[in-house]
Design a protein around this motif. Sequence first.
Motif, PDB file in Angstrom:
ATOM      1  N   MET A 454       0.845  -1.192   0.000  1.00  0.00           N
ATOM      2  CA  MET A 454       0.000   0.000   0.000  1.00  0.00           C
ATOM      3  C   MET A 454       0.884   1.248   0.000  1.00  0.00           C
ATOM      4  O   MET A 454       1.943   1.269   0.638  1.00  0.00           O
ATOM      5  N   GLN A 455       0.477   2.270  -0.710  1.00  0.00           N
ATOM      6  CA  GLN A 455       1.239   3.512  -0.782  1.00  0.00           C
ATOM      7  C   GLN A 455       0.658   4.505   0.215  1.00  0.00           C
ATOM      8  O   GLN A 455      -0.527   4.838   0.141  1.00  0.00           O
ATOM      9  N   PRO A 456       1.442   4.974   1.143  1.00  0.00           N
ATOM     10  CA  PRO A 456       0.943   5.918   2.152  1.00  0.00           C
ATOM     11  C   PRO A 456       0.395   7.188   1.500  1.00  0.00           C
ATOM     12  O   PRO A 456       0.932   7.682   0.504  1.00  0.00           O
ATOM     13  N   GLY A 457      -0.682   7.693   2.073  1.00  0.00           N
ATOM     14  CA  GLY A 457      -1.262   8.941   1.599  1.00  0.00           C
ATOM     15  C   GLY A 457      -2.145   8.808   0.371  1.00  0.00           C
ATOM     16  O   GLY A 457      -2.717   9.797  -0.084  1.00  0.00           O
ATOM     17  N   VAL A 458      -2.268   7.586  -0.181  1.00  0.00           N
ATOM     18  CA  VAL A 458      -3.091   7.372  -1.378  1.00  0.00           C
ATOM     19  C   VAL A 458      -4.127   6.293  -1.087  1.00  0.00           C
ATOM     20  O   VAL A 458      -3.783   5.207  -0.604  1.00  0.00           O
ATOM     21  N   LEU A 459      -5.382   6.603  -1.370  1.00  0.00           N
ATOM     22  CA  LEU A 459      -6.463   5.637  -1.243  1.00  0.00           C
ATOM     23  C   LEU A 459      -6.910   5.258  -2.659  1.00  0.00           C
ATOM     24  O   LEU A 459      -7.521   6.069  -3.363  1.00  0.00           O
ATOM     25  N   ALA A 460      -6.566   4.046  -3.080  1.00  0.00           N
ATOM     26  CA  ALA A 460      -6.902   3.579  -4.433  1.00  0.00           C
ATOM     27  C   ALA A 460      -8.091   2.621  -4.340  1.00  0.00           C
ATOM     28  O   ALA A 460      -8.012   1.590  -3.671  1.00  0.00           O
ATOM     29  N   ILE A 461      -9.169   2.961  -5.023  1.00  0.00           N
ATOM     30  CA  ILE A 461     -10.406   2.195  -4.943  1.00  0.00           C
ATOM     31  C   ILE A 461     -10.838   1.798  -6.349  1.00  0.00           C
ATOM     32  O   ILE A 461     -10.982   2.653  -7.227  1.00  0.00           O
ATOM     33  N   VAL A 480     -16.085   8.333   1.616  1.00  0.00           N
ATOM     34  CA  VAL A 480     -15.976   9.215   2.790  1.00  0.00           C
ATOM     35  C   VAL A 480     -15.707   8.388   4.041  1.00  0.00           C
ATOM     36  O   VAL A 480     -14.894   8.778   4.911  1.00  0.00           O
ATOM     37  N   GLY A 481     -16.370   7.230   4.172  1.00  0.00           N
ATOM     38  CA  GLY A 481     -16.132   6.371   5.329  1.00  0.00           C
ATOM     39  C   GLY A 481     -14.704   5.858   5.382  1.00  0.00           C
ATOM     40  O   GLY A 481     -14.093   5.773   6.458  1.00  0.00           O
ATOM     41  N   MET A 482     -14.131   5.497   4.231  1.00  0.00           N
ATOM     42  CA  MET A 482     -12.737   5.038   4.201  1.00  0.00           C
ATOM     43  C   MET A 482     -11.784   6.166   4.589  1.00  0.00           C
ATOM     44  O   MET A 482     -10.772   5.939   5.256  1.00  0.00           O
ATOM     45  N   LEU A 483     -12.109   7.387   4.144  1.00  0.00           N
ATOM     46  CA  LEU A 483     -11.239   8.518   4.454  1.00  0.00           C
ATOM     47  C   LEU A 483     -11.225   8.817   5.952  1.00  0.00           C
ATOM     48  O   LEU A 483     -10.207   9.282   6.491  1.00  0.00           O
ATOM     49  N   ARG A 484     -12.338   8.559   6.643  1.00  0.00           N
ATOM     50  CA  ARG A 484     -12.359   8.786   8.092  1.00  0.00           C
ATOM     51  C   ARG A 484     -11.355   7.884   8.802  1.00  0.00           C
ATOM     52  O   ARG A 484     -10.793   8.256   9.845  1.00  0.00           O
ATOM     53  N   GLN A 485     -11.155   6.696   8.246  1.00  0.00           N
ATOM     54  CA  GLN A 485     -10.208   5.760   8.850  1.00  0.00           C
ATOM     55  C   GLN A 485      -8.767   6.046   8.425  1.00  0.00           C
ATOM     56  O   GLN A 485      -7.839   5.478   9.002  1.00  0.00           O
ATOM     57  N   ARG A 486      -8.578   6.937   7.423  1.00  0.00           N
ATOM     58  CA  ARG A 486      -7.240   7.272   6.942  1.00  0.00           C
ATOM     59  C   ARG A 486      -7.107   8.796   6.846  1.00  0.00           C
ATOM     60  O   ARG A 486      -7.099   9.359   5.749  1.00  0.00           O
ATOM     61  N   PRO A 487      -7.000   9.457   7.968  1.00  0.00           N
ATOM     62  CA  PRO A 487      -6.966  10.926   7.951  1.00  0.00           C
ATOM     63  C   PRO A 487      -5.731  11.514   7.266  1.00  0.00           C
ATOM     64  O   PRO A 487      -5.724  12.694   6.913  1.00  0.00           O
ATOM     65  N   ASP A 488      -4.707  10.671   7.023  1.00  0.00           N
ATOM     66  CA  ASP A 488      -3.498  11.172   6.371  1.00  0.00           C
ATOM     67  C   ASP A 488      -3.584  11.116   4.847  1.00  0.00           C
ATOM     68  O   ASP A 488      -2.619  11.459   4.149  1.00  0.00           O
ATOM     69  N   THR A 489      -4.726  10.700   4.301  1.00  0.00           N
ATOM     70  CA  THR A 489      -4.872  10.560   2.845  1.00  0.00           C
ATOM     71  C   THR A 489      -4.839  11.932   2.180  1.00  0.00           C
ATOM     72  O   THR A 489      -5.526  12.856   2.601  1.00  0.00           O
ATOM     73  N   ARG A 490      -4.036  12.040   1.118  1.00  0.00           N
ATOM     74  CA  ARG A 490      -3.948  13.280   0.357  1.00  0.00           C
ATOM     75  C   ARG A 490      -4.416  13.097  -1.094  1.00  0.00           C
ATOM     76  O   ARG A 490      -4.621  14.087  -1.797  1.00  0.00           O
ATOM     77  N   SER A 491      -4.603  11.842  -1.529  1.00  0.00           N
ATOM     78  CA  SER A 491      -5.063  11.581  -2.902  1.00  0.00           C
ATOM     79  C   SER A 491      -6.003  10.373  -2.897  1.00  0.00           C
ATOM     80  O   SER A 491      -5.715   9.365  -2.233  1.00  0.00           O
TER      81      SER A 491
END
Length: 571
Positions: A454-461, A480-491
């Motif tokens: 997994m690449q930090p800061g990136v949420l790939a769906i 939005v629910g996934m982003l709540r669990q990954r507050p460090d996501t920038r992309s």
Amino acid sequence: MESSFKVLGWLRDYRRADLWDDVVASATLVMFLVPQGLAYALLAGLSPQAGLYASILPVICYAIVGSSAALSVGPAALPSLMTAAVLAGLSQVAPSQYPMLAAALALFSGLLRVVFGGLRFGFVANYLSSPVVGGFVTGSALLILLTQVPNLIGIESHAADAQSMLARVWAVRHELSWASPALSVATLLALFACRAWLAKGLRRIGLAARAADLFGKAAPLFVITVAAAAVHALGLPVKLVGALPQGLPPLTWPMPQVGLLIELMPAIAAIALIGFIDSYSIAQVLALKRRETVNPNRELVALGLANMAAGVTGGFPVSASFSRSAANELAGARTQLAGVLAALWMLVILAAAAGLFALLPLATLSCTIVVAVIQLIDLSVLRLAWRYERGDAWIFLATAAAVLVAGVVDAVLLGVGLSLAHFVWRTSSPHLAEVGRVPGSEHYRNRLRHAVEMQPGVLAIRVDESLYFANIRFVSDAIVGMLRQRPDTRSVLLVLSAVNAIDVSALQGLRDLNRGLSEQGVALHLAEVKGPVMDRLRQSGFLAELSGAVHLSTHSAMRLIGTPAEPDYVI
């Protein structure tokens, strides 16, 4: 593309060597057309000659335009049952009008098919799923079996639904005689015995396999003949077909009152659709066996013309018969000339030998329907659906039950409605996979199924469904629910390799998602967008608003997101 109106294509390339095969096949076809025409006319609630009328001009019309060399069009179980159900449901109409209304059903359902074929609407067959068709056919087969009970036991009943028929049988239970039930049992045993053992026995004594199979398939005609002779010799008190009018079919133009015609339109549409799908399915099976092709639009026109011909000659709705088509193919039919010759044989029979049918017992004809219809009960689709997708299995069962309880037309509407509702429900919560890179490769897979990086800061769906009004809110909320669990996501990267279409509601949802993410400092990227979807997104102006970029592949996106380098494919 082959024209839907190409006529007599088989005649232009006809070979003299095929003539004898077609003549033999035509004689075989007549042996099926006569008893089935009489029986299915009775099933439709009409006089027996209507079945013979429906076996002449419709056959010729299909031969002129149809694209299948072996398909036999004429009286068949499903359109006969639907005709009976429609006529029985017209409480304000006198039974004396039934022949005219049955002919009108054939005429206008045929006209509708010709129009649809001319507009190249052959794709309408896709709107009935396998569970709906399977449930409808199974329910119809059960209903046909029930509706034959009165003839089998020798009582009068024109009911086209299970409840009314059973009520009628119960009401006259004390008036039953032994003759008709005994004849029915004997005929059924003979028919089932012939089906199970006749062909095998003939092959065992040295008859060629093809001839043995043909004799086995033609057994109903011989059984009917023996039954008629036995009834005449023993003087059994059973109901007979009676004398039929001698001569050619009458030319008429059935035209009910406008209000009644409007009332019949749903039934006309259902008969047109079901008849086409049933016939086209049989044509495809035969075409695959013969390594031929069938054109759905041309089949629509051909079947439409056949039904219009049935309407103007005192018949009723017709379609293909699998048993006749299989026998026609087995008998060696090379072209549609076999059907044309069979229709001419029928004309000769009507003109010179109509009196032979007067001694046929109604119970025996009903037995032939029972044996033929039992083959329609196919539960393989139900078993497959129960293992694979329970929702489709319930649609199968609901459609079959609706045929018995609500009638054939309402069952079709219910089945289509349930299928569409099930599709919307299933696709309203699409599968979303958070993907990562398979080590040492450029492949990206679901992190819950594979060991991935997994690449930090990136949420790939990866979105595994087309986006439309029923599922865009689910997709947005899930992200939005996934982003709540990954507050460090920038992309956020949406992999759209499985997305074939995006409607306006989904596009608006993506715009809202893009705007909301931008306000939080999160860029939205897209990858693996299909060409047609890309064209529409570009046309909408959404790509200009996109806070991130569009990437050619997931790997290139993941490699470049979060670095100062530009993406390798940006729109």
